[in-house]
Each structure stands twice: as structure tokens, then as C-alpha cells.
Design an enzyme around this catalytic site. Structure first.
Site, mmCIF file in Angstrom:
data_model
loop_
_atom_site.group_PDB
_atom_site.id
_atom_site.type_symbol
_atom_site.label_atom_id
_atom_site.label_comp_id
_atom_site.label_asym_id
_atom_site.label_seq_id
_atom_site.Cartn_x
_atom_site.Cartn_y
_atom_site.Cartn_z
ATOM 1 N N LYS A 42 0.815 -1.195 0.000
ATOM 2 C CA LYS A 42 0.000 0.000 0.000
ATOM 3 C C LYS A 42 0.864 1.266 0.000
ATOM 4 O O LYS A 42 0.357 2.365 -0.230
ATOM 5 C CB LYS A 42 -0.860 0.052 1.277
ATOM 6 C CG LYS A 42 -1.729 -1.132 1.520
ATOM 7 C CD LYS A 42 -2.395 -0.970 2.906
ATOM 8 C CE LYS A 42 -2.893 -2.301 3.384
ATOM 9 N NZ LYS A 42 -3.329 -2.245 4.798
ATOM 10 N N GLU A 98 7.191 2.467 -6.502
ATOM 11 C CA GLU A 98 7.415 1.948 -5.145
ATOM 12 C C GLU A 98 7.670 3.124 -4.204
ATOM 13 O O GLU A 98 8.183 4.165 -4.634
ATOM 14 C CB GLU A 98 8.631 1.004 -5.205
ATOM 15 C CG GLU A 98 9.054 0.379 -3.913
ATOM 16 C CD GLU A 98 8.013 -0.512 -3.273
ATOM 17 O OE1 GLU A 98 6.953 0.020 -2.895
ATOM 18 O OE2 GLU A 98 8.268 -1.714 -3.109
ATOM 19 N N ASP A 99 7.315 2.972 -2.938
ATOM 20 C CA ASP A 99 7.595 4.059 -2.000
ATOM 21 C C ASP A 99 9.049 4.049 -1.539
ATOM 22 O O ASP A 99 9.707 5.069 -1.511
ATOM 23 C CB ASP A 99 6.638 4.035 -0.797
ATOM 24 C CG ASP A 99 6.649 2.705 -0.061
ATOM 25 O OD1 ASP A 99 7.179 1.711 -0.588
ATOM 26 O OD2 ASP A 99 6.111 2.640 1.063
ATOM 27 N N ASP A 102 14.422 -0.838 0.242
ATOM 28 C CA ASP A 102 15.115 -1.098 1.500
ATOM 29 C C ASP A 102 16.150 -2.197 1.209
ATOM 30 O O ASP A 102 17.243 -1.912 0.725
ATOM 31 C CB ASP A 102 14.036 -1.528 2.497
ATOM 32 C CG ASP A 102 14.505 -1.536 3.935
ATOM 33 O OD1 ASP A 102 15.655 -1.174 4.203
ATOM 34 O OD2 ASP A 102 13.709 -1.928 4.810
ATOM 35 N N LYS A 130 17.013 3.609 0.466
ATOM 36 C CA LYS A 130 17.760 3.446 1.715
ATOM 37 C C LYS A 130 18.947 2.531 1.407
ATOM 38 O O LYS A 130 18.915 1.329 1.683
ATOM 39 C CB LYS A 130 16.836 2.775 2.736
ATOM 40 C CG LYS A 130 16.951 3.305 4.142
ATOM 41 C CD LYS A 130 16.124 2.435 5.067
ATOM 42 C CE LYS A 130 15.194 3.239 5.923
ATOM 43 N NZ LYS A 130 14.489 2.412 6.904
ATOM 44 N N PHE A 151 13.961 4.930 10.707
ATOM 45 C CA PHE A 151 12.575 4.494 10.558
ATOM 46 C C PHE A 151 11.726 5.662 10.076
ATOM 47 O O PHE A 151 11.399 6.562 10.842
ATOM 48 C CB PHE A 151 12.056 3.953 11.886
ATOM 49 C CG PHE A 151 10.939 2.971 11.707
ATOM 50 C CD1 PHE A 151 9.862 3.247 10.881
ATOM 51 C CD2 PHE A 151 10.970 1.749 12.361
ATOM 52 C CE1 PHE A 151 8.842 2.338 10.694
ATOM 53 C CE2 PHE A 151 9.948 0.826 12.195
ATOM 54 C CZ PHE A 151 8.884 1.137 11.358
ATOM 55 N N VAL A 152 11.382 5.640 8.802
ATOM 56 C CA VAL A 152 10.687 6.768 8.182
ATOM 57 C C VAL A 152 9.224 6.426 7.925
ATOM 58 O O VAL A 152 8.914 5.329 7.438
ATOM 59 C CB VAL A 152 11.380 7.125 6.846
ATOM 60 C CG1 VAL A 152 10.645 8.252 6.138
ATOM 61 C CG2 VAL A 152 12.813 7.529 7.106
ATOM 62 N N ARG A 164 0.289 6.746 7.523
ATOM 63 C CA ARG A 164 0.315 6.800 6.051
ATOM 64 C C ARG A 164 -0.232 8.131 5.531
ATOM 65 O O ARG A 164 0.159 8.596 4.474
ATOM 66 C CB ARG A 164 -0.529 5.665 5.460
ATOM 67 C CG ARG A 164 0.064 4.278 5.642
ATOM 68 C CD ARG A 164 -0.630 3.305 4.695
ATOM 69 N NE ARG A 164 -0.488 1.913 5.086
ATOM 70 C CZ ARG A 164 0.525 1.134 4.727
ATOM 71 N NH1 ARG A 164 1.494 1.630 3.995
ATOM 72 N NH2 ARG A 164 0.577 -0.127 5.112
HETATM 73 C C1 PRP Z 1 7.580 -1.939 2.214
HETATM 74 C C2 PRP Z 1 7.715 -0.980 1.057
HETATM 75 C C3 PRP Z 1 8.281 -1.822 -0.032
HETATM 76 C C4 PRP Z 1 9.105 -2.846 0.702
HETATM 77 C C5 PRP Z 1 10.530 -2.466 0.604
HETATM 78 O O1 PRP Z 1 6.380 -2.607 2.074
HETATM 79 O O2 PRP Z 1 6.477 -0.431 0.703
HETATM 80 O O3 PRP Z 1 7.266 -2.480 -0.777
HETATM 81 O O4 PRP Z 1 8.683 -2.832 2.068
HETATM 82 O O5 PRP Z 1 11.334 -3.370 1.292
HETATM 83 P P1 PRP Z 1 12.450 -4.266 0.631
HETATM 84 O O6 PRP Z 1 13.257 -3.404 -0.297
HETATM 85 O O7 PRP Z 1 13.250 -4.691 1.840
HETATM 86 O O8 PRP Z 1 11.804 -5.425 -0.046
HETATM 87 P P2 PRP Z 1 5.581 -3.269 3.273
HETATM 88 O O9 PRP Z 1 5.784 -4.746 3.221
HETATM 89 O O10 PRP Z 1 5.929 -2.589 4.563
HETATM 90 O O11 PRP Z 1 4.072 -3.014 2.873
HETATM 91 P P3 PRP Z 1 3.261 -1.643 2.658
HETATM 92 O O12 PRP Z 1 3.751 -1.042 1.355
HETATM 93 O O13 PRP Z 1 1.840 -2.085 2.565
HETATM 94 O O14 PRP Z 1 3.519 -0.729 3.831
#
Ligand code: PRP
Length: 181
Positions: A42, A98-99, A102, A130, A151-152, A164
């Protein structure tokens, strides 16, 4: 200032400026092409909604949702599709939104997943990078900002589904997650 805020990373205006630049660049790069913008749910929701309004081309929109394992188990790199694409992207020019990148595992998996559907081209746009947390290298074509390993939350990013809807990006006070809300 939000009571759970340790530090504001990017205010609404800064985000808007950068998202506008990204939208303008994407509009130039995809000129004359049929563009399908795919958001990863999301976290990308708000970024995507703003970004597409700075894209001056016709865009088709779709979403994909992947399983959210705990970050520790996520390191296996196994991602499960919870909601698949509605559109057939074969022969289309695809921009995956993508947001945050990581470890890179989510995008690494989805890149392969999308490319197997034979789009005409495939590019990735991520608001936040990141780099300090990367486990696999994944080529991202458009980045908003690079951030330190903190932690953002806000602007689509959550902690336990909170925050959110904040219009800015902030570092969360450690007491909040150490307290285990
Ligand atoms: C977060 C973010 C990316 C992913 C990045 O999603 O939105 O999709 O983690 O992490 P990575 O590079 O380590 O794979 P999350 O699973 O928290 O779901 P959300 O988008 O619904 O918050």
C-alpha cells in the site's frame, strides 16, 4: 510537528517539488508511448497519486499487492502475490512505482515477475532509497530521495498501519516502536 516525530525529513513542499521533477522527466522519457503505471500496495499509494498528476501523457493505472513478511523472514527473498495485475501488460511500457527500496528484495522479485509478462519496456520509480540496507542490487531508473537507515513514516509509509496519511516524511521516535504499538 507530529508528537511521534523525531525529525522531519522532507516537508510537503519539498516532496511536491521532487515529485513534479520526476513526473516531468517521465513525461519526456515516455513521450508518444502507451504508459502503464503500476503501484505496489500500500505504501506507494500517495506517491503514485501525486506522480501521475505530474505526468502529461495518457496513463493506465494498475496495482499489485505482495505479501508482507516480517522484515527478518523477508530476507529469504520469497515474495507472494496477494493481488495480481488486472491489466495485461504485454507490449506495454511499464513503470513500476514503489515508496521505498530497502533490502531491494521486493523489487528484485517484481522486476522478474513483470518482465516475464513481456512488456515493451520496464522501468522502476521509487520515492525513497535506503542504500544502507540493500541486500540485492536492483536497478532503479527514477529516485526521489536517498535517506539514511532510519525508521521513516508518512506520505504513504506506515508503522503498524499508522502515519500513512501524513503529508510529510518524518523519522519516527524510537520510543514509539520500542514500546511496541
Ligand atoms: C515496504 C515498502 C516496499 C518494501 C521495501 O512494504 O512499501 O514495498 O517494504 O522493502 P524491501 O526493499 O526490503 O523489499 P511493506 O511490506 O511494509 O508493505 P506496505 O507497502 O503495505 O507498507
Amino acid at each position: 510537528m507530529h508528537p511521534d516525530c523525531e525529525q522531519v525529513l522532507f516537508y510537503e513542499e519539498e516532496i511536491r517539488r521532487r515529485v513534479r521533477e520526476l513526473g516531468e522527466q517521465i513525461s519526456l522519457d515516455f513521450k508518444g508511448k502507451k504508459l502503464v503505471v503500476i503501484g505496489i500496495l500500500k505504501g506507494s499509494l500517495i506517491f503514485l497519486a501525486d506522480l501521475i498528476r505530474f505526468i502529461t501523457l495518457p496513463v493506465f493505472i494498475d496495482f499489485i499487492s505482495v505479501s508482507s513478511y516480517g522484515k527478518s523472514t523477508r530476507s529469504s527473498g520469497t515474495v507472494r502475490i496477494l493481488k495480481d495485475l488486472d491489466l495485461n501488460i504485454r507490449g506495454c511500457h511499464v513503470l513500476l512505482v514503489e515508496d521505498i527500496v530497502d533490502t531491494g528484495l521486493t523489487l528484485n522479485y517484481l522486476k522478474d515477475y513483470m518482465e516475464r509478462r513481456r512488456p515493451a519496456s520496464f522501468k522502476i520509480c521509487a520515492l525513497l532509497d535506503k542504500p544502507g540496507r540493500r541486500k540485492v542490487n536492483v536497478a532503479v531508473d527514477y529516485y526521489g530521495f536517498s535517506i539514511p537507515d532510519q525508521f521513516v513514516v508518512g506520505y504513504g509509509l506506515d508503522y503498524n498501519e499508522y502515519y500513512r496519511n501524513l503529508s510529510f516524511l518524518m523519522v519516527l521516535r524510537p520510543e514509539v516502536y520500542e514500546g511496541g504499538r
